[in-house]
Scaffold this motif. Structure first.
Motif, PDB file in Angstrom:
ATOM      1  N   UNK A   1       0.820  -1.204   0.000  1.00 57.89           N
ATOM      2  CA  UNK A   1       0.000   0.000   0.000  1.00 57.89           C
ATOM      3  C   UNK A   1       0.863   1.267   0.000  1.00 57.89           C
ATOM      4  N   UNK A   2       0.542   2.169  -0.934  1.00 57.97           N
ATOM      5  CA  UNK A   2       1.187   3.471  -0.989  1.00 57.97           C
ATOM      6  C   UNK A   2       2.606   3.485  -1.503  1.00 57.97           C
ATOM      7  N   UNK A   3       3.150   2.335  -1.892  1.00 57.09           N
ATOM      8  CA  UNK A   3       4.557   2.277  -2.292  1.00 57.09           C
ATOM      9  C   UNK A   3       4.736   2.429  -3.798  1.00 57.09           C
ATOM     10  N   UNK A   4       5.914   2.932  -4.170  1.00 56.36           N
ATOM     11  CA  UNK A   4       6.295   3.092  -5.572  1.00 56.36           C
ATOM     12  C   UNK A   4       7.461   2.146  -5.857  1.00 56.36           C
ATOM     13  N   UNK A   5       8.083   2.341  -7.023  1.00 61.59           N
ATOM     14  CA  UNK A   5       9.256   1.525  -7.353  1.00 61.59           C
ATOM     15  C   UNK A   5      10.379   1.785  -6.348  1.00 61.59           C
ATOM     16  N   UNK A   6      10.431   3.001  -5.828  1.00 61.80           N
ATOM     17  CA  UNK A   6      11.398   3.349  -4.796  1.00 61.80           C
ATOM     18  C   UNK A   6      10.801   2.983  -3.435  1.00 61.80           C
ATOM     19  N   UNK A   7      10.660   1.709  -3.196  1.00 62.21           N
ATOM     20  CA  UNK A   7       9.939   1.221  -2.022  1.00 62.21           C
ATOM     21  C   UNK A   7      10.686   1.583  -0.741  1.00 62.21           C
ATOM     22  N   UNK A   8       9.944   1.989   0.279  1.00 63.03           N
ATOM     23  CA  UNK A   8      10.528   2.358   1.564  1.00 63.03           C
ATOM     24  C   UNK A   8      10.952   1.108   2.330  1.00 63.03           C
ATOM     25  N   UNK A   9      12.127   1.166   2.930  1.00 61.97           N
ATOM     26  CA  UNK A   9      12.633   0.033   3.697  1.00 61.97           C
ATOM     27  C   UNK A   9      11.666  -0.340   4.812  1.00 61.97           C
ATOM     28  N   UNK A  10      11.059   0.660   5.440  1.00 59.07           N
ATOM     29  CA  UNK A  10      10.153   0.399   6.562  1.00 59.07           C
ATOM     30  C   UNK A  10       8.899  -0.350   6.125  1.00 59.07           C
ATOM     31  N   UNK A  11       8.507  -0.154   4.875  1.00 60.21           N
ATOM     32  CA  UNK A  11       7.331  -0.863   4.366  1.00 60.21           C
ATOM     33  C   UNK A  11       7.673  -2.272   3.892  1.00 60.21           C
ATOM     34  N   UNK A  12       8.860  -2.424   3.358  1.00 61.22           N
ATOM     35  CA  UNK A  12       9.251  -3.699   2.768  1.00 61.22           C
ATOM     36  C   UNK A  12       9.801  -4.687   3.790  1.00 61.22           C
ATOM     37  N   UNK A  13      10.556  -4.199   4.759  1.00 62.48           N
ATOM     38  CA  UNK A  13      11.242  -5.092   5.686  1.00 62.48           C
ATOM     39  C   UNK A  13      10.301  -6.070   6.403  1.00 62.48           C
ATOM     40  N   UNK A  14       9.146  -5.632   6.938  1.00 60.97           N
ATOM     41  CA  UNK A  14       8.271  -6.600   7.607  1.00 60.97           C
ATOM     42  C   UNK A  14       7.753  -7.690   6.668  1.00 60.97           C
ATOM     43  N   UNK A  15       7.509  -7.318   5.426  1.00 61.63           N
ATOM     44  CA  UNK A  15       7.035  -8.294   4.439  1.00 61.63           C
ATOM     45  C   UNK A  15       8.102  -9.336   4.166  1.00 61.63           C
ATOM     46  N   UNK A  16       9.337  -8.881   3.979  1.00 60.57           N
ATOM     47  CA  UNK A  16      10.436  -9.814   3.727  1.00 60.57           C
ATOM     48  C   UNK A  16      10.739 -10.660   4.959  1.00 60.57           C
ATOM     49  N   UNK A  17      10.688 -10.059   6.139  1.00 61.06           N
ATOM     50  CA  UNK A  17      10.964 -10.808   7.360  1.00 61.06           C
ATOM     51  C   UNK A  17       9.952 -11.930   7.552  1.00 61.06           C
ATOM     52  N   UNK A  18       8.700 -11.638   7.273  1.00 60.26           N
ATOM     53  CA  UNK A  18       7.660 -12.671   7.392  1.00 60.26           C
ATOM     54  C   UNK A  18       7.881 -13.787   6.376  1.00 60.26           C
ATOM     55  N   UNK A  19       8.220 -13.394   5.144  1.00 52.20           N
ATOM     56  CA  UNK A  19       8.384 -14.399   4.087  1.00 52.20           C
ATOM     57  C   UNK A  19       9.614 -15.267   4.328  1.00 52.20           C
ATOM     58  N   UNK A  20      10.764 -14.630   4.562  1.00 48.66           N
ATOM     59  CA  UNK A  20      11.989 -15.400   4.712  1.00 48.66           C
ATOM     60  C   UNK A  20      12.066 -16.116   6.069  1.00 48.66           C
ATOM     61  N   UNK A  21      11.269 -15.677   7.003  1.00 49.76           N
ATOM     62  CA  UNK A  21      11.232 -16.341   8.295  1.00 49.76           C
ATOM     63  C   UNK A  21      10.257 -17.499   8.349  1.00 49.76           C
ATOM     64  N   UNK A  22       9.502 -17.693   7.253  1.00 52.47           N
ATOM     65  CA  UNK A  22       8.476 -18.723   7.221  1.00 52.47           C
ATOM     66  C   UNK A  22       9.024 -20.134   7.111  1.00 52.47           C
TER      67      UNK A  22
END
Length: 257
Positions: free
Chosen positions: A236-257
């Motif tokens: 939500x609200x992100x562009x190609x220049x994605x904010x680290x704060x928005x992306x990090x939780x998504x990646x942490x959930x995925x790679x921690x699965x």
């Protein structure tokens, strides 16, 4: 800073930090270790590896350049990380990460953010014309024009590009302009490489930004659909220049699965 030796003898510089399972970050065009803010957030749960792709930063380069050599670089980094690692790639770095995951059994999970396979959005002719012109400019030694061409291709307005060319930092872009050919090679003909995508058998996440251009959102969707079982997320609200704060939780959930 640690240095590893890739299969063709090229020295590849990298850095790492944190604790936990290994996670490798792959930059897009004209960047090297640009994901440091993202790495800082992910280091809470992972040992995060970031590297200078060949021809950038402190890494060497061994001509002639080829996308297969970049795949070898990434495979060597996975080996340096212990032989097993998750891999996250952004933009053209996502295209490279996809190719590496298809070839490297040590990649345990793969996350891609907006790989710009723009032919999937009906822009095959534009992608082909860009490839031809880019190589012409690089062959002629017109590095500044090659960088400007890439930026225009990426949607940066002409006045903004002109303004950037007048700034001191433009010379840094010119210095690594030849690497644009490697990014373009990773994207191939601009379509998702479906034969390679089908070879990736590990969990995959493809993400896009809600506020990104339609062409990139369409390309991300096509990438997910080409990879069996891939998850697809819109941030939500992100562009190609994605904010680290928005992306990090998504990646942490995925790679921690």
């Amino acid at each position: 800073m640690p240095v590893l030796t890739s299969a063709d003898g090229t020295a590849i510089a990298y850095e790492y930090g944190g604790r936990g399972p290994a996670l490798v970050l792959v930059d897009g065009a004209l960047c090297h270790r640009s994901a440091r803010p993202l790495a800082a957030l992910l280091e809470r749960d992972f040992t995060v590896y970031a590297y200078d792709r060949r021809g950038r930063g402190e890494s060497g380069d061994t001509p002639p350049g080829a996308v297969d050599r970049e795949v070898e670089d990434l495979r060597a980094l996975v080996a340096a990380a212990g032989g097993r690692a998750g891999v996250y790639g952004k933009s053209s770095g996502a295209a490279l990460a996809l190719r590496a995951a298809a070839a490297e059994p040590g990649v345990t999970r793969l996350a891609l953010y907006e790989p710009p396979f723009i032919a999937e959005a009906g822009l095959a002719e534009q992608a082909a014309a860009y490839s031809v012109r880019l190589r012409e400019l690089l062959a002629a030694g017109r590095r500044g024009d090659a960088v400007a061409l890439f930026m225009a291709h990426a949607g940066v307005p002409e006045p903004a590009v002109a303004g950037m060319r007048a700034q001191p930092h433009w010379s840094a872009f010119e210095a690594i302009a030849p690497t644009l050919a490697l990014d373009d090679a990773a994207l191939g003909d601009g379509f998702v490489p479906r034969d390679l995508a089908r070879r990736v058998e590990v969990p995959v996440l493809v993400a896009t930004g809600e506020a990104s251009p339609q062409v990139l959102r369409q390309a991300a969707r096509a990438t997910a659909e080409a990879m069996p079982g891939a998850a697809f997320r819109t941030l939500e609200g992100q562009t190609h220049d994605v904010a680290a704060e928005a992306l990090a939780p998504v990646l942490a959930e995925f790679f921690g699965g």
